[in-house]
Design a protein around this motif. Structure first.
Motif, PDB file in Angstrom:
ATOM      1  N   THR A   1      85.243  -4.134  48.537  1.00 44.57           N
ATOM      2  CA  THR A   1      84.856  -5.538  48.467  1.00 44.57           C
ATOM      3  C   THR A   1      83.337  -5.660  48.353  1.00 44.57           C
ATOM      4  N   ALA A   2      82.905  -6.827  47.887  1.00 48.24           N
ATOM      5  CA  ALA A   2      81.468  -7.100  47.757  1.00 48.24           C
ATOM      6  C   ALA A   2      81.260  -8.602  47.716  1.00 48.24           C
ATOM      7  N   LYS A   3      80.048  -9.012  48.046  1.00 53.47           N
ATOM      8  CA  LYS A   3      79.694 -10.425  47.899  1.00 53.47           C
ATOM      9  C   LYS A   3      79.520 -10.753  46.421  1.00 53.47           C
ATOM     10  N   ARG A   4      78.897  -9.823  45.692  1.00 47.20           N
ATOM     11  CA  ARG A   4      78.745  -9.972  44.248  1.00 47.20           C
ATOM     12  C   ARG A   4      78.591  -8.596  43.618  1.00 47.20           C
ATOM     13  N   TRP A   5      79.591  -8.192  42.860  1.00 47.01           N
ATOM     14  CA  TRP A   5      79.550  -6.884  42.239  1.00 47.01           C
ATOM     15  C   TRP A   5      78.524  -6.846  41.111  1.00 47.01           C
ATOM     16  N   GLY A   6      77.845  -5.711  40.981  1.00 49.35           N
ATOM     17  CA  GLY A   6      76.879  -5.534  39.910  1.00 49.35           C
ATOM     18  C   GLY A   6      76.818  -4.084  39.472  1.00 49.35           C
ATOM     19  N   MET A   7      76.138  -3.842  38.368  1.00 51.01           N
ATOM     20  CA  MET A   7      76.087  -2.506  37.780  1.00 51.01           C
ATOM     21  C   MET A   7      74.673  -2.211  37.285  1.00 51.01           C
ATOM     22  N   VAL A   8      74.246  -0.968  37.485  1.00 48.38           N
ATOM     23  CA  VAL A   8      72.972  -0.492  36.932  1.00 48.38           C
ATOM     24  C   VAL A   8      73.256   0.704  36.042  1.00 48.38           C
ATOM     25  N   ILE A   9      72.809   0.630  34.792  1.00 49.17           N
ATOM     26  CA  ILE A   9      72.994   1.711  33.828  1.00 49.17           C
ATOM     27  C   ILE A   9      71.641   2.378  33.592  1.00 49.17           C
ATOM     28  N   ASP A  10      71.555   3.660  33.884  1.00 55.16           N
ATOM     29  CA  ASP A  10      70.309   4.411  33.685  1.00 55.16           C
ATOM     30  C   ASP A  10      70.276   4.919  32.251  1.00 55.16           C
ATOM     31  N   THR A  11      69.606   4.193  31.373  1.00 58.36           N
ATOM     32  CA  THR A  11      69.605   4.555  29.957  1.00 58.36           C
ATOM     33  C   THR A  11      68.888   5.874  29.693  1.00 58.36           C
ATOM     34  N   ARG A  12      68.044   6.297  30.630  1.00 57.61           N
ATOM     35  CA  ARG A  12      67.309   7.546  30.447  1.00 57.61           C
ATOM     36  C   ARG A  12      68.223   8.759  30.499  1.00 57.61           C
ATOM     37  N   ALA A  13      69.402   8.578  31.083  1.00 54.01           N
ATOM     38  CA  ALA A  13      70.329   9.702  31.250  1.00 54.01           C
ATOM     39  C   ALA A  13      71.282   9.864  30.071  1.00 54.01           C
TER      40      ALA A  13
ATOM     41  N   VAL B   1      75.510   3.168  38.353  1.00 51.07           N
ATOM     42  CA  VAL B   1      75.714   2.849  39.768  1.00 51.07           C
ATOM     43  C   VAL B   1      76.345   1.464  39.854  1.00 51.07           C
ATOM     44  N   PHE B   2      77.368   1.357  40.678  1.00 48.74           N
ATOM     45  CA  PHE B   2      78.110   0.114  40.853  1.00 48.74           C
ATOM     46  C   PHE B   2      78.087  -0.249  42.332  1.00 48.74           C
ATOM     47  N   GLY B   3      77.767  -1.500  42.651  1.00 52.52           N
ATOM     48  CA  GLY B   3      77.690  -1.860  44.061  1.00 52.52           C
ATOM     49  C   GLY B   3      77.520  -3.347  44.286  1.00 52.52           C
ATOM     50  N   ASP B   4      77.178  -3.681  45.532  1.00 50.56           N
ATOM     51  CA  ASP B   4      77.105  -5.070  45.976  1.00 50.56           C
ATOM     52  C   ASP B   4      75.684  -5.608  45.838  1.00 50.56           C
ATOM     53  N   LEU B   5      75.498  -6.513  44.874  1.00 50.34           N
ATOM     54  CA  LEU B   5      74.190  -7.136  44.694  1.00 50.34           C
ATOM     55  C   LEU B   5      73.854  -8.074  45.843  1.00 50.34           C
ATOM     56  N   GLY B   6      74.865  -8.497  46.577  1.00 47.79           N
ATOM     57  CA  GLY B   6      74.654  -9.410  47.692  1.00 47.79           C
ATOM     58  C   GLY B   6      74.275  -8.729  48.985  1.00 47.79           C
ATOM     59  N   ASP B   7      74.263  -7.406  49.001  1.00 48.74           N
ATOM     60  CA  ASP B   7      73.912  -6.645  50.204  1.00 48.74           C
ATOM     61  C   ASP B   7      72.549  -5.992  50.002  1.00 48.74           C
ATOM     62  N   PRO B   8      71.506  -6.453  50.694  1.00 48.91           N
ATOM     63  CA  PRO B   8      70.160  -5.893  50.502  1.00 48.91           C
ATOM     64  C   PRO B   8      70.051  -4.429  50.889  1.00 48.91           C
ATOM     65  N   ASP B   9      71.010  -3.906  51.651  1.00 45.81           N
ATOM     66  CA  ASP B   9      70.979  -2.506  52.061  1.00 45.81           C
ATOM     67  C   ASP B   9      71.853  -1.609  51.187  1.00 45.81           C
ATOM     68  N   SER B  10      72.440  -2.175  50.144  1.00 46.13           N
ATOM     69  CA  SER B  10      73.321  -1.381  49.287  1.00 46.13           C
ATOM     70  C   SER B  10      72.508  -0.461  48.379  1.00 46.13           C
TER      71      SER B  10
ATOM     72  N   ILE C   1      72.755  -0.060  45.183  1.00 46.28           N
ATOM     73  CA  ILE C   1      72.348  -0.706  43.939  1.00 46.28           C
ATOM     74  C   ILE C   1      71.096  -1.556  44.136  1.00 46.28           C
ATOM     75  N   ARG C   2      70.965  -2.184  45.297  1.00 45.95           N
ATOM     76  CA  ARG C   2      69.777  -2.984  45.571  1.00 45.95           C
ATOM     77  C   ARG C   2      68.539  -2.098  45.733  1.00 45.95           C
ATOM     78  N   HIS C   3      68.705  -0.938  46.351  1.00 44.99           N
ATOM     79  CA  HIS C   3      67.585   0.001  46.490  1.00 44.99           C
ATOM     80  C   HIS C   3      67.137   0.513  45.118  1.00 44.99           C
ATOM     81  N   ILE C   4      68.105   0.796  44.251  1.00 43.16           N
ATOM     82  CA  ILE C   4      67.779   1.278  42.909  1.00 43.16           C
ATOM     83  C   ILE C   4      67.040   0.199  42.123  1.00 43.16           C
ATOM     84  N   LEU C   5      67.471  -1.038  42.245  1.00 41.54           N
ATOM     85  CA  LEU C   5      66.809  -2.136  41.547  1.00 41.54           C
ATOM     86  C   LEU C   5      65.391  -2.364  42.072  1.00 41.54           C
ATOM     87  N   ALA C   6      65.191  -2.119  43.362  1.00 39.25           N
ATOM     88  CA  ALA C   6      63.866  -2.305  43.955  1.00 39.25           C
ATOM     89  C   ALA C   6      62.897  -1.204  43.544  1.00 39.25           C
ATOM     90  N   GLU C   7      63.441  -0.038  43.184  1.00 37.62           N
ATOM     91  CA  GLU C   7      62.599   1.117  42.893  1.00 37.62           C
ATOM     92  C   GLU C   7      62.408   1.382  41.402  1.00 37.62           C
TER      93      GLU C   7
END
Length: 260
Positions: free
Chosen positions: A49-61, A223-232, A234-240
């Protein structure tokens, strides 16, 4: 025994309610039989489950079509997406150029790698999806967890959702797609002529505690995860990392991000 008009109306009302309940049950069964990706169906014990599912695609890979092929194959095999040569292009997951994927992000001095790479595309599961607003039958709808879904039973084939989607993420079945399935997955329903289909973020797999098929096949590239969870994660990857979204200026708020 004499039956009054009032008694008759009472009996007729009870009968009508019973018939409506029966029809509702039949409709629910019909939808339920179509598969576990409808919102009203109960997920499994290990569901994700998630508050809001999201996805990050690393195009460099990703370095070529050979890196994309296993992901597309996994997605299309899982969901019985047909391959119809020379007829029509039914797709849930596909690739395109940078300028087609990100037409609003043209820069004069882009790196050659960015210019000439291919990019993995899919439904963006927008937080403000225009496809939902234009559907006259509510066949397309957004779940509470942000996933934009299709109810094939309610789809009348008007294709308003395709016109409303700015990402080209929906496909229409102009003919019966079933004869074009090389190998049918019996666990997922096939479609019929005259309905629209698209990526669902693999809701049926989430209900079983699994990651989406493309994520599993990517071996860490997605990477697939919860955009609504600041500790997830996916959120760490987006911040970095610096990321792009497709056509964000349209106000749709896509849930798919690309590390460039």
């Amino acid at each position: 025994m004499k039956t009054t008009r009032r008694d008759f109306l009472k009996v007729a009302g009870v009968t009508a309610l019973g018939m409506a309940a029966g029809a509702g049950s039949a409709l629910a069964y019909s939808k339920g039989a179509y598969l576990p990706h409808y919102e009203h169906m109960a997920p499994g014990h290990e569901h994700l489950t998630a508050k809001r599912w999201g996805m990050v695609i690393d195009t460099r890979a990703f370095h070529g079509e050979e890196d994309f092929a296993p992901l597309i194959a996994a997605c299309h095999k899982e969901h019985n997406v047909p391959t119809i040569p020379g007829k029509q292009d039914v797709k849930w997951l596909w690739t395109d150029s940078f300028h087609a994927a990100f037409p609003h992000n043209h820069q004069e001095f882009l790196a050659e790698r960015v210019h000439h790479s291919r990019y993995l595309l899919l439904c963006n599961h927008c937080d403000n999806p225009p496809c939902v607003r234009v559907c006259p039958t509510k066949a397309t709808f957004k779940r509470e967890d942000g996933i934009v879904m299709m109810d094939m039973h309610r789809c009348i084939g008007c294709r308003f959702c395709m016109a409303g989607c700015p990402y080209g993420s929906r496909s229409f079945n102009f003919q019966d797609p079933r004869p074009f399935l090389a190998e049918e997955n019996p666990a997922y329903p096939t479609r019929m002529k005259g309905v629209v289909e698209k990526c669902t973020f693999c809701t049926e797999r989430l209900a079983e505690g699994k990651m989406p098929a493309c994520v599993e096949a990517s071996e860490g590239k997605i990477v697939f995860g919860d955009l609504g969870d600041p500790d997830s994660e996916i959120r760490h990857i987006l911040a970095e990392n610096f990321t792009l979204r497709r056509k964000p200026d349209l106000g749709t708020s896509p849930s798919v991000f690309y590390i460039i």
